[in-house]
Design an enzyme around this catalytic site. Structure first.
Site, mmCIF file in Angstrom:
data_model
loop_
_atom_site.group_PDB
_atom_site.id
_atom_site.type_symbol
_atom_site.label_atom_id
_atom_site.label_comp_id
_atom_site.label_asym_id
_atom_site.label_seq_id
_atom_site.Cartn_x
_atom_site.Cartn_y
_atom_site.Cartn_z
ATOM 1 N N SER A 187 -1.105 3.509 10.519
ATOM 2 C CA SER A 187 -1.977 2.634 11.316
ATOM 3 C C SER A 187 -1.278 1.306 11.517
ATOM 4 C CB SER A 187 -3.316 2.392 10.613
ATOM 5 O OG SER A 187 -3.159 1.421 9.587
ATOM 6 N N LYS B 194 1.898 -4.091 6.630
ATOM 7 C CA LYS B 194 2.368 -4.119 5.237
ATOM 8 C C LYS B 194 3.851 -3.728 5.159
ATOM 9 C CE LYS B 194 -1.503 -4.817 2.707
ATOM 10 N NZ LYS B 194 -1.686 -5.851 1.677
ATOM 11 N N ARG C 123 -17.143 5.198 -0.220
ATOM 12 C CA ARG C 123 -18.011 5.638 0.881
ATOM 13 C C ARG C 123 -18.765 6.914 0.523
ATOM 14 N NH1 ARG C 123 -15.158 7.358 5.402
ATOM 15 N NH2 ARG C 123 -13.127 6.693 4.618
ATOM 16 N N THR D 199 0.833 -1.206 0.000
ATOM 17 C CA THR D 199 0.000 0.000 0.000
ATOM 18 C C THR D 199 0.868 1.257 0.000
ATOM 19 O OG1 THR D 199 -1.420 1.370 1.424
ATOM 20 C CG2 THR D 199 -0.265 -0.431 2.493
ATOM 21 N N TYR E 77 -2.464 -1.531 10.720
ATOM 22 C CA TYR E 77 -2.603 -2.262 9.454
ATOM 23 C C TYR E 77 -1.481 -1.874 8.497
ATOM 24 C CZ TYR E 77 -3.697 -2.219 4.519
ATOM 25 O OH TYR E 77 -3.580 -2.298 3.156
ATOM 26 N N HIS E 78 -1.293 -0.568 8.286
ATOM 27 C CA HIS E 78 -0.238 -0.142 7.358
ATOM 28 C C HIS E 78 1.123 -0.652 7.817
ATOM 29 C CE1 HIS E 78 -3.375 2.917 6.209
ATOM 30 N NE2 HIS E 78 -2.948 2.562 5.019
ATOM 31 N N GLU F 257 -3.517 12.064 11.908
ATOM 32 C CA GLU F 257 -2.813 12.189 10.630
ATOM 33 C C GLU F 257 -2.720 13.670 10.293
ATOM 34 O OE1 GLU F 257 -5.333 10.208 7.734
ATOM 35 O OE2 GLU F 257 -6.984 11.618 8.045
#
Lengths: 405, 405
Positions: free
Chosen positions: A179, A185, A241, A144, A181-182, A328
């Site tokens: 995050s 990766k 979204r 990502t 999650y990031h 952020e």
């Protein structure tokens, strides 16, 4: 070619499987249906009424005459993955089989651990299985753009030449992800790079931007082939979204100032990029990074685009700033390089009002499936920062649509 | 101060616990005895006859009059860690509780997964527990100089200012680690940095070089207080291994050309560094990286030093090049910065023949405990690369010592 799609039941995995199958490749998909399970756990669902994997495969056989093989199991199960590789002997593996949501990873310690465990250990299992079963196989791994964060210098494709105290070296581009999650990766990228350096594997890391869109060439052929489309706080990406919000008359949920700038691409271009990566494999021992996006936008620009497009179709669309649940930068420098896929022949589908209107039309067909409860963010990067009164205020700010509620 | 030592039964953990206890701090140690268990699994052991944790704590009470508290449990057990933090409310946590061996992490897929799981998920659990229980606590996390690998530019302390296309930013120093263990530490660093950036925690990452030595001020007071000393292929660090080899008449096992250069430090300086980090905490929100070593040596230089020192004591010492089981550069540029701890007041104990002779004397006292089977490397970075005949040749090359075998 023999191609294995890990996460082949997902938003991108299923269209990817059909694309390679349509091109005459021998395609096998692997999935453990965790995305379907997470939705069940959250009482949410895909906007589009997707079929079961077996039904999709059957429909695809009817439509195309091509067979897609499937295995059901988890990346965390090392022996399962090894067995799949030894049975299918893939020449290329496209690896989407990860927990892909930043807010999901931030909702609790349990979800953070699940995310890093699933993603990091799953990919580690895969690297060992490739080494031991199919060492010449080309791994195409979904990364990502979020791995880089928002540095104050231009973002390069995976590596950067650094001059320092009279010497220079080309090294991995420094990572400042936003995050857990990031971060998973980022961990994956380091592990995959190592496997290429030490074991001589070959891999392409596709640092993908934010994907939008629903339809691909193949899914448009039959409604049973449609891919999933998420719009909830966990799995819905920002443009998808906003489009759902525009159709149901919910204010577009811009977090904070909306100056957050990211790379974006159409789902059709995801398929093109993955095809290009597979058709032009990395060399043995090479770890290659492509920045996979076609255009940069700020969140505020996207909101304005959806507002214009929605209003052209008669929707009243309000753009509203909500307290940012993430931590952020809301205004920052952002300029990322993305020439490697263009050099391989990528022809981008650029984002415009016509494309947004086509998304809105598909969403309108499924508007009765929208679960409104799932739209507002409840997961905060900093627990306690957004307290209940603010959430209530956000909810109160939601404008009820005429006639439907 | 209330200080928690995670991994407090280990080579560095136990001497660290005694040091802080001797200074009058309120010390609690946590361990799950995994190092003792790994040794049992491999039929190996510490050279020094270490006592059980409970016996050590009792001996320390007798010697010093001070109480060290202990909890037995694993970092992977999030609820255990949370409970320990809520019961002890530490002001500083020194975190050594990880699988610390590169070759161990490379021996099999299972060991690699165990390493990354234990280290990454353990530290992730700890970060959540600090956030929720003691957000002002200063985390002093043991990293490793091996996170950086051997880049062709000078290594800075955690961060580097990069000028690029007319702009500049200070970003995390790029990482190119050499094993799946070292990768686990890179993952940790990224996760800890994130916790500081997002949750406002405070942490010092001690990127430690290779430690050598046995005795510390406190352990010298009573033989029951001695720390463990590993010389086996998994847990023995290079200088410690060479010293044992010199005493038992085994050729010093230089891997390949021996030009591998690393940062080194005396175990006494590890204690000094950790004390300095705890006494000068990071600010809230700050992620600070110190390169914790005092001198750089190549492996060949260390072998020559041990040979000279051993021969002064009447040992016949042979230095021999063995096929390198690792995949690493055997000749390379290496220049790492290490001024931050010096600026805080670190007074290095430099390495010389006298220090090596003092290690050799302690090893001589325990030479009957040496398990020779554990000395030669059997774990290869690239499986199949070193085949059986070569291992046999290496074994055959071992010169039997006079009179003992």
């Amino acid at each position: 070619m023999r191609i294995l799609i890990l996460g082949g039941d997902g938003y991108l995995g299923w269209p990817t499987a059909m694309r390679f199958s349509a091109r005459g490749h021998e395609v096998t998909v692997v999935d453990n249906f965790s995305r379907r399970r997470w939705h069940t756990d959250n009482s949410t669902d895909s906007l589009t009424p997707i079929r079961s994997l077996a039904d999709r495969i059957e429909a695809w056989r009817e439509v195309s005459g091509n067979e897609i093989r499937s295995f059901v199991g988890s990346m965390e199960d090392a022996e399962f993955i090894e067995r799949v590789l030894s049975k299918t002997l893939p020449e290329a593996i496209v690896h989407y089989a990860e927990q892909p949501s930043a807010p999901y990873s931030m909702r609790s310690r349990e979800a953070a651990v699940e995310t890093q465990y699933t993603n990091v250990i799953g990919t580690l299992n895969l690297l060992f299985a490739i080494r031991d079963q199919v060492p010449d196989c080309h791994l195409v791994k979904l990364g990502t753009m979020g791995e880089y964060g928002t540095p104050d210098i231009d973002i390069e494709e995976g590596f950067i030449e650094i001059e320092h105290k009279g010497r220079s070296d080309t090294l991995p581009f420094p990572k400042m992800p936003g995050s857990l999650y990031h971060l998973s990766k980022v961990h994956d990228s380091h592990n995959v790079h190592f496997a290429c350096r030490i074991w001589g594997l070959r891999a392409t890391d596709l640092n993908q931007g934010v994907v939008y869109g629903i339809e691909t060439e193949e899914s448009a052929e039959d409604e049973r082939l449609i891919t999933r489309f998420d719009y909830d706080e966990y799995f819905g990406t920002v443009l998808n979204r906003f489009c759902v919000q525009a159709v149901i008359g919910h204010p577009l949920t811009v977090y904070g100032e909306g100056g957050q700038t990211r790379g974006f691409l159409n789902i059709r271009d995801t398929l093109q990029c993955v095809e290009l990566a597979v058709a032009n494999p990395a060399e043995l021992g090479e770890f290659r990074v492509f920045n996979q996006f076609t255009e940069q936008f700020s969140v505020a620009e996207l909101a304005e685009l959806v507002k214009r497009s929605g209003e052209q179709m008669g929707h009243g669309v309000e753009v509203r700033s909500f307290p940012n649940p993430r931590i952020e930068a809301e205004q920052h420098y952002y300029n990322a390089t993305n020439t490697k896929l263009i050099d391989l022949g990528l022809k981008p589908h650029l984002l415009g009002e016509e494309l947004v209107r086509s998304m809105l039309r598909i969403i309108e067909r499924h508007r009765d499936r929208v679960i409104e409860r799932a739209i507002l963010p409840t997961t905060r990067w900093m627990p306690g920062e957004l307290e209940r009164p603010e959430v209530e205020a956000m909810r109160a700010g939601r404008r009820p649509r005429q006639g439907i509620e």
